[in-house]
Design a protein around this motif. Sequence first.
Motif, PDB file in Angstrom:
ATOM      1  N   PHE A  29       0.823  -1.210   0.000  1.00 32.94           N
ATOM      2  CA  PHE A  29       0.000   0.000   0.000  1.00 32.94           C
ATOM      3  C   PHE A  29       0.860   1.265   0.000  1.00 32.94           C
ATOM      4  O   PHE A  29       0.464   2.299  -0.535  1.00 32.94           O
ATOM      5  CB  PHE A  29      -0.946  -0.002   1.213  1.00 32.94           C
ATOM      6  N   MET A  30       2.056   1.158   0.589  1.00 33.52           N
ATOM      7  CA  MET A  30       2.969   2.301   0.588  1.00 33.52           C
ATOM      8  C   MET A  30       3.371   2.647  -0.846  1.00 33.52           C
ATOM      9  O   MET A  30       3.421   3.828  -1.226  1.00 33.52           O
ATOM     10  CB  MET A  30       4.207   1.955   1.428  1.00 33.52           C
ATOM     11  N   PHE A  31       3.654   1.631  -1.644  1.00 36.03           N
ATOM     12  CA  PHE A  31       4.033   1.856  -3.040  1.00 36.03           C
ATOM     13  C   PHE A  31       2.863   2.456  -3.810  1.00 36.03           C
ATOM     14  O   PHE A  31       3.030   3.379  -4.621  1.00 36.03           O
ATOM     15  CB  PHE A  31       4.469   0.527  -3.659  1.00 36.03           C
ATOM     16  N   VAL A  32       1.665   1.938  -3.570  1.00 33.42           N
ATOM     17  CA  VAL A  32       0.465   2.479  -4.232  1.00 33.42           C
ATOM     18  C   VAL A  32       0.236   3.922  -3.799  1.00 33.42           C
ATOM     19  O   VAL A  32      -0.095   4.793  -4.617  1.00 33.42           O
ATOM     20  CB  VAL A  32      -0.768   1.614  -3.892  1.00 33.42           C
ATOM     21  N   GLY A  33       0.434   4.199  -2.500  1.00 32.57           N
ATOM     22  CA  GLY A  33       0.259   5.564  -2.003  1.00 32.57           C
ATOM     23  C   GLY A  33       1.227   6.543  -2.626  1.00 32.57           C
ATOM     24  O   GLY A  33       0.869   7.693  -2.914  1.00 32.57           O
ATOM     25  N   PHE A  34       2.464   6.079  -2.859  1.00 30.04           N
ATOM     26  CA  PHE A  34       3.445   6.945  -3.503  1.00 30.04           C
ATOM     27  C   PHE A  34       2.968   7.370  -4.892  1.00 30.04           C
ATOM     28  O   PHE A  34       3.039   8.545  -5.267  1.00 30.04           O
ATOM     29  CB  PHE A  34       4.794   6.237  -3.600  1.00 30.04           C
ATOM     30  N   ILE A  41       2.157  11.048  -6.651  1.00 28.20           N
ATOM     31  CA  ILE A  41       2.752  11.466  -7.930  1.00 28.20           C
ATOM     32  C   ILE A  41       1.666  11.900  -8.909  1.00 28.20           C
ATOM     33  O   ILE A  41       1.751  12.959  -9.555  1.00 28.20           O
ATOM     34  CB  ILE A  41       3.574  10.307  -8.545  1.00 28.20           C
ATOM     35  N   MET A  42       0.629  11.080  -9.049  1.00 29.27           N
ATOM     36  CA  MET A  42      -0.427  11.369 -10.022  1.00 29.27           C
ATOM     37  C   MET A  42      -1.235  12.608  -9.634  1.00 29.27           C
ATOM     38  O   MET A  42      -1.883  13.219 -10.483  1.00 29.27           O
ATOM     39  CB  MET A  42      -1.366  10.151 -10.148  1.00 29.27           C
ATOM     40  N   SER A  43      -1.197  12.984  -8.373  1.00 31.40           N
ATOM     41  CA  SER A  43      -1.920  14.186  -7.947  1.00 31.40           C
ATOM     42  C   SER A  43      -1.160  15.463  -8.282  1.00 31.40           C
ATOM     43  O   SER A  43      -1.659  16.566  -8.066  1.00 31.40           O
ATOM     44  CB  SER A  43      -2.185  14.130  -6.438  1.00 31.40           C
ATOM     45  N   GLY A  44       0.076  15.286  -8.790  1.00 27.48           N
ATOM     46  CA  GLY A  44       0.873  16.445  -9.170  1.00 27.48           C
ATOM     47  C   GLY A  44       1.826  16.917  -8.089  1.00 27.48           C
ATOM     48  O   GLY A  44       2.500  17.932  -8.251  1.00 27.48           O
ATOM     49  N   GLY A  68      10.153  14.430  -4.988  1.00 32.09           N
ATOM     50  CA  GLY A  68      10.911  14.323  -3.751  1.00 32.09           C
ATOM     51  C   GLY A  68      10.013  14.366  -2.533  1.00 32.09           C
ATOM     52  O   GLY A  68      10.148  13.544  -1.608  1.00 32.09           O
ATOM     53  N   TYR A  69       9.075  15.289  -2.517  1.00 32.81           N
ATOM     54  CA  TYR A  69       8.163  15.416  -1.384  1.00 32.81           C
ATOM     55  C   TYR A  69       7.174  14.249  -1.329  1.00 32.81           C
ATOM     56  O   TYR A  69       6.694  13.887  -0.244  1.00 32.81           O
ATOM     57  CB  TYR A  69       7.419  16.748  -1.446  1.00 32.81           C
ATOM     58  N   SER A  70       6.873  13.656  -2.482  1.00 33.31           N
ATOM     59  CA  SER A  70       6.011  12.469  -2.499  1.00 33.31           C
ATOM     60  C   SER A  70       6.708  11.315  -1.791  1.00 33.31           C
ATOM     61  O   SER A  70       6.083  10.565  -1.023  1.00 33.31           O
ATOM     62  CB  SER A  70       5.672  12.075  -3.944  1.00 33.31           C
TER      63      SER A  70
END
Length: 448
Positions: free
Chosen positions: A10-15, A19-22, A26-28
């Motif tokens: 889920f951590m990978f999916v959350g990352f 990213i897709m939210s813009g 780095g902060y993602s």
Amino acid sequence: MTHYEWLAIFMFVGFFAFIMSGYPVGYSFAATAILFGGIGYALGAFNLNLLKLMPSRWFGTMSDFTLLAIPFFIFMGSVFERSGLAEELLETVGRLLGRVRGGLALAVILVGTLLAATTGVVAATIIMMGMIALPAMLKQGYDKKLATGVITASGTLAQMIPPSLVLVVLSDQIGVQVGDLFVGSIIPGLLLSGLYMLYVIVITRLKPDLAPALPPEALSSSGSDMFRQAVRVILPPGLLVFMVLGSIFFGLASPTEAGSVGAAGACLLAWMNKRFSVKLIQDAAKSTAQLTALVITILFCSSLFSVVFDGLGGQRLITEWLVNLPGGYWTFIIVANIAIFLLGVFLEFVEICFIALPLVVPAAQALGIDMVWLAVVFAINLQTAFISPPVGFSLFYLQTTAPKEVPTSDIHKGALPFMALQLITLLIVLAFPQTVTWLIDLSAKTLP
């Protein structure tokens, strides 16, 4: 899978959701690590003592002599591009090959190859050639798809031909000597350039209307004048490239030392051409600082992500899955390359290096794969993804400068033949690892 390894997934999916939210990459990385590290700690699945590793990791990064090559090579390319030397090079080679059918397209490939070995920045190369070469080719009646395809493909050579920022980052993430990676990528890079030129020669012979030769009135300089200008414009950058890469190949300098020579050499060329100024240095330094800071910020934040992801058992889970794939070695190669390609369609190479490589490297090492060869394979793969429709970054770079009469569909269609050539190169390197290892072995024999 242990009771809490689902958190790593889920951590990978959350990352990717960040990213897709813009949100900046780095902060993602950092936000995802903090969020899932907190959840893991609350559930007793993450040991906060692991965070004590971060100072030593960050200090190790900042004291890594190899990474110092990044600002040197960026500065070298920035000076070369901002001084107008790259523009003059393109115009001169274009006139030199203007009498040949498809000569302007061949000139773009040749100049793209040389610029790849001097600038190493894809966006700057494509935008510059889009502003200068594309209108010239369209004016002479070149097919729009051929003209745009040549520019996007040859501009993206900066990802493959050393000194390349991609190769420096790959060497750091994969854990191989950047000098070996530079030497090993020379033959595949020149193979790509050669296939591009062969394609242009063949297609313009089969379909002469795609790329007419320049009319005599477009070639204003006499033969002797053209020769003198060609020597003046082409020879100095060629010597600079030889000094930078040759010093690495013959073991005379490390990549970082060679980068400093390249940066000083670019300034010298600008001074010799009466284009050296304080503003040039300021602009180049600012551009270098911005891009270097971006890379280091992503590197720092990805280190935090990696520690939390590993602490939740994600790294162990991915490694076990990749190592135990049916078919072993070649199945891993195929799966890893498909994953890198798909990520390359949507993300920049720096992001991919920090996301995907830490996951695949342990499995590759467990399978006994030559890591330098694997890094070059990934570099070719990333280059293919960079020009792949519909969202390849090189296509967007060209769209920003293309004339209005060039539709986006032609830019995308023009990239397809060159994607095929890149895939052919990828298959050649996969089938014949000697394309990577031969020069490395030869270089080792020449060292004292």
